[in-house]
Design an enzyme around this catalytic site. Structure first.
Site, PDB file in Angstrom:
ATOM      1  CB  SER A 278      -0.971   0.003   1.180  1.00  0.00           C
ATOM      2  OG  SER A 278      -0.306  -0.236   2.396  1.00  0.00           O
TER       3      SER A 278
ATOM      4  CG  HIS B 185       6.002  -8.915   7.963  1.00  0.00           C
ATOM      5  ND1 HIS B 185       6.967  -8.093   7.449  1.00  0.00           N
ATOM      6  CD2 HIS B 185       4.873  -8.162   8.056  1.00  0.00           C
ATOM      7  CE1 HIS B 185       6.441  -6.896   7.247  1.00  0.00           C
ATOM      8  NE2 HIS B 185       5.176  -6.902   7.607  1.00  0.00           N
TER       9      HIS B 185
ATOM     10  NE  ARG C 183       2.312  -3.834  12.289  1.00  0.00           N
ATOM     11  CZ  ARG C 183       2.177  -3.958  10.965  1.00  0.00           C
ATOM     12  NH1 ARG C 183       1.651  -2.967  10.259  1.00  0.00           N
ATOM     13  NH2 ARG C 183       2.553  -5.060  10.345  1.00  0.00           N
TER      14      ARG C 183
HETATM   15  N1  AMX Z   1       1.300 -19.833   6.014  1.00  0.00           N
HETATM   16  C1  AMX Z   1       1.742 -20.754   5.127  1.00  0.00           C
HETATM   17  N2  AMX Z   1       2.799 -20.562   4.327  1.00  0.00           N
HETATM   18  C2  AMX Z   1       3.469 -19.403   4.453  1.00  0.00           C
HETATM   19  C3  AMX Z   1       3.097 -18.423   5.379  1.00  0.00           C
HETATM   20  C4  AMX Z   1       1.952 -18.670   6.163  1.00  0.00           C
HETATM   21  N3  AMX Z   1       1.491 -17.766   7.028  1.00  0.00           N
HETATM   22  N4  AMX Z   1       3.959 -17.393   5.275  1.00  0.00           N
HETATM   23  C5  AMX Z   1       4.835 -17.712   4.307  1.00  0.00           C
HETATM   24  N5  AMX Z   1       4.538 -18.935   3.816  1.00  0.00           N
HETATM   25  C6  AMX Z   1       5.183 -19.629   2.697  1.00  0.00           C
HETATM   26  C7  AMX Z   1       5.066 -18.776   1.444  1.00  0.00           C
HETATM   27  O1  AMX Z   1       3.798 -18.912   0.832  1.00  0.00           O
HETATM   28  C8  AMX Z   1       6.224 -19.307   0.621  1.00  0.00           C
HETATM   29  O2  AMX Z   1       5.825 -20.532   0.078  1.00  0.00           O
HETATM   30  P1  AMX Z   1       6.264 -20.967  -1.434  1.00  0.00           P
HETATM   31  O3  AMX Z   1       7.767 -20.932  -1.424  1.00  0.00           O
HETATM   32  O4  AMX Z   1       5.673 -22.316  -1.592  1.00  0.00           O
HETATM   33  O5  AMX Z   1       5.689 -19.919  -2.347  1.00  0.00           O
HETATM   34  C9  AMX Z   1       7.281 -19.597   1.696  1.00  0.00           C
HETATM   35  O6  AMX Z   1       6.563 -19.734   2.938  1.00  0.00           O
HETATM   36  C10 AMX Z   1       8.311 -18.490   1.849  1.00  0.00           C
HETATM   37  O7  AMX Z   1       7.635 -17.270   2.083  1.00  0.00           O
HETATM   38  P2  AMX Z   1       8.322 -16.133   2.975  1.00  0.00           P
HETATM   39  O8  AMX Z   1       9.574 -15.722   2.301  1.00  0.00           O
HETATM   40  O9  AMX Z   1       8.400 -16.582   4.385  1.00  0.00           O
HETATM   41  O10 AMX Z   1       7.215 -14.994   2.944  1.00  0.00           O
HETATM   42  P3  AMX Z   1       7.027 -13.826   1.854  1.00  0.00           P
HETATM   43  O11 AMX Z   1       7.938 -12.717   2.189  1.00  0.00           O
HETATM   44  O12 AMX Z   1       7.091 -14.363   0.468  1.00  0.00           O
HETATM   45  O13 AMX Z   1       5.507 -13.431   2.108  1.00  0.00           O
HETATM   46  C11 AMX Z   1       3.617 -12.915   3.469  1.00  0.00           C
HETATM   47  C12 AMX Z   1       5.118 -12.690   3.243  1.00  0.00           C
HETATM   48  C13 AMX Z   1       3.126 -11.980   4.552  1.00  0.00           C
HETATM   49  C14 AMX Z   1       2.868 -12.592   2.174  1.00  0.00           C
HETATM   50  C15 AMX Z   1       3.389 -14.401   3.863  1.00  0.00           C
HETATM   51  O14 AMX Z   1       4.031 -14.651   5.107  1.00  0.00           O
HETATM   52  C16 AMX Z   1       1.919 -14.786   3.961  1.00  0.00           C
HETATM   53  O15 AMX Z   1       1.324 -15.143   2.940  1.00  0.00           O
HETATM   54  N6  AMX Z   1       1.317 -14.699   5.193  1.00  0.00           N
HETATM   55  C17 AMX Z   1      -0.112 -14.949   5.353  1.00  0.00           C
HETATM   56  C18 AMX Z   1      -0.918 -13.757   4.868  1.00  0.00           C
HETATM   57  C19 AMX Z   1      -0.772 -12.579   5.824  1.00  0.00           C
HETATM   58  O16 AMX Z   1      -0.913 -12.716   7.037  1.00  0.00           O
HETATM   59  N7  AMX Z   1      -0.543 -11.393   5.256  1.00  0.00           N
HETATM   60  C20 AMX Z   1      -0.475 -10.137   6.048  1.00  0.00           C
HETATM   61  C21 AMX Z   1       0.927  -9.589   6.166  1.00  0.00           C
HETATM   62  C22 AMX Z   1       0.924  -8.292   6.933  1.00  0.00           C
HETATM   63  C23 AMX Z   1       0.269  -7.201   6.134  1.00  0.00           C
HETATM   64  O17 AMX Z   1       0.760  -6.810   5.098  1.00  0.00           O
HETATM   65  N8  AMX Z   1      -0.852  -6.693   6.582  1.00  0.00           N
END
Ligand code: AMX
Length: 472
Positions: free
Chosen positions: A275, A351, A360
């Site tokens: 965002s 994250h 937070r």
């Molecule tokens: N549950 C399951 N798998 C997860 C996970 C979770 N909460 N968080 C990360 N992973 C997986 C990823 O999907 C990725 O899998 P892949 O290699 O098969 O594609 C792997 O772990 C590596 O990911 P990462 O490097 O740890 O995370 P990222 O930086 O790519 O993504 C985020 C960060 C937040 C998108 C991810 O942790 C996620 O999808 N979390 C759940 C959604 C969420 O809570 N989002 C809110 C974030 C805060 C915000 O912006 N408001």
């Protein structure tokens, strides 16, 4: 960046101000006591402009990092490619707003009479100026926002005519886009204003937009969940959050306190998140603040970003429906594995930058421990906090197994009766305006150019690194 170096450090050690900074501080003393935010900012802009100019002249060609092939395919993770003045996110410690951690922010920012939580008007002042505002300064912002809160009729008509199956975030973003009929920046640009004045119009638009967001959000809420009942009139003697909760139809003072905390802590998370980055990027084309912020909101509406707060509640509701309120740790573990095996993420965990529990999350947990320790959903969230991190760690690929902000916000809102989870990201959006619009004002004040990084094709990248040509 000395002018904006840790505000906390400056406050705690005023005797250490030396040289030009001391002179600057003395010169700005009367301006910094002014309750006119625009005037305070107008004194800071020239100093910051010349500081950045001098810094770039001396260190413009200094390298700050290297870019790998994985970073290019991997969502640019870790690439230092943006300057954002308002906050910095440390992977271990979490966010610092102009040098202040969340607990410090809660301590130093003024609160409402009889309240304990910081007023979001204060975080906006802090993010924009780098200074902790006085209560009088915060009150002046409350008054300005109340004075600017009315919506033009075409926005009310538009909101009242959206179909009820249009997601609240789509309604929010569309209304913000249409509010650009009011943009002073767009008008001034069309009239040929000099670019040195851009920030002033960007500031005015930002103040107007922030003032109107609760009115937009409350209209959406009332239309969707309260049969379109009137939001009532703005009370100019009340703070931004009080007016917001009243417009939403809530009269519990503790819910208003929660909203003050909520709107403060969701405001800013440095510049690279979707965002913030989107608002900054779109603004770099000199799209006005309404268009820029609406674009940022479309990014916040994604389930991996702000919509995760809705997703968490949807997920918890499934847990409750399937297992009940008193799920044991073993039952939860099974449910979590089922989520993961079906190729979904556990919402509210993980994250892109943080590598520990999001502060937070912690401060919302503390609010819950204080005000709703026996809430059943809070207890479930607390058990989820115990069970999820070891499982995500076991997966082996998740870089951060800890909860983020979105894992906790919904449970607090539910406790006070706001059960409509599809509205939660709108609240996040109202708050996010404070950070990204403060940054946008500085983008224009510092004359940052249109953003245009270089992309490469896989073929070109392979050639560049000396790899073999594509088999295809
Ligand atoms: N549950 C399951 N798998 C997860 C996970 C979770 N909460 N968080 C990360 N992973 C997986 C990823 O999907 C990725 O899998 P892949 O290699 O098969 O594609 C792997 O772990 C590596 O990911 P990462 O490097 O740890 O995370 P990222 O930086 O790519 O993504 C985020 C960060 C937040 C998108 C991810 O942790 C996620 O999808 N979390 C759940 C959604 C969420 O809570 N989002 C809110 C974030 C805060 C915000 O912006 N408001």
């Amino acid at each position: 960046m000395a002018l904006f170096r840790s505000a906390a450090a400056r406050l705690m050690a005023p005797q250490q101000k030396v040289g030009p900074l001391a002179v600057l501080s003395a010169r700005f003393c009367s301006a910094s006591e002014s309750t006119d935010l625009r005037e305070v900012l107008a004194h800071k802009v020239p100093a910051m402009q010349s500081e950045v100019k001098g810094f770039r002249k001396e260190h413009g060609s200094t390298k700050v990092g290297e870019i790998t092939v994985d970073m290019m395919y991997g969502g640019m993770r870790g690439i230092k490619g943006l300057v954002t003045e308002t906050s910095v996110l440390d992977p271990e410690e979490g966010i610092r707003f102009r040098g202040y951690s969340i607990p410090e922010t809660q301590k130093v920012l003024p609160s409402a009479e009889g309240g304990e939580e910081p007023l979001p008007e204060g975080i906006f002042w802090l993010l924009l100026t780098g200074d902790v505002p006085s209560k009088a300064q915060v009150d002046a912002v409350s008054k300005e926002w109340a004075d600017r809160a009315d919506l033009p009729p075409h926005i009310v008509n538009m909101l009242n005519n959206f179909p009820s199956n249009l997601h609240p975030m789509s309604q929010f973003s569309a209304a913000i886009t249409a509010l650009n009929s009011e943009s002073q920046f767009a008008k001034a640009y069309g009239d040929g204003v000099h670019k040195s004045k851009y920030w002033e119009y960007c500031f005015e638009d930002s103040m107007n937009l922030i003032a109107k967001l609760p009115t937009v959000a409350a209209t959406i809420y009332r239309n969707l969940y309260r049969d379109g009942t009137s939001i009532g009139a703005i009370d100019p003697s009340k703070d931004w959050s009080s007016n917001f909760t009243a417009m939403l139809g809530y009269d519990d003072p503790q819910f208003t306190e929660l909203m003050r905390l909520y709107l403060t802590i969701h405001s800013d998370h440095e510049g690279g998140n979707v965002s913030a980055h989107t608002t900054h990027l779109v603004g770099s084309a000199l799209s006005d603040p309404y268009l820029s912020f609406a674009a940022g909101m479309n990014g916040l509406a994604g389930p991996l970003h702000g919509l995760a707060n809705q997703e968490v509640l949807v997920w918890l509701s499934k847990v409750r429906a399937e297992i009940g309120d008193d799920a044991t740790e073993d039952q939860l573990k099974e449910f979590i594995w089922k989520t993961l095996k079906s190729g979904q993420v556990v919402p509210g965990y993980g994250h892109a930058v943080l590598r520990k529990t999001d502060p937070r999350y912690t401060c919302q947990r503390e609010f819950a421990l204080k005000h709703l320790p026996d809430d059943k959903l809070f207890k479930l969230v607390a058990t989820v906090y115990k069970v999820v991190p070891p499982i995500l760690t076991d997966l082996g690929k998740v870089k951060n197994p800890w909860p983020n902000v979105d894992a906790h916000s919904g449970v607090l809102l539910q406790h006070y009766g706001m059960t409509e989870m599809s509205f939660y990201t709108v609240l996040f959006g109202v708050s996010r305006a404070l950070g990204v619009l403060a940054s946008l004002v500085w983008d224009r004040a510092l004359g940052l150019p249109i953003e245009r990084p270089k992309s490469m094709s896989s073929e070109g990248l392979k050639k560049f690194v000396g790899a073999a040509a594509t088999a295809a």
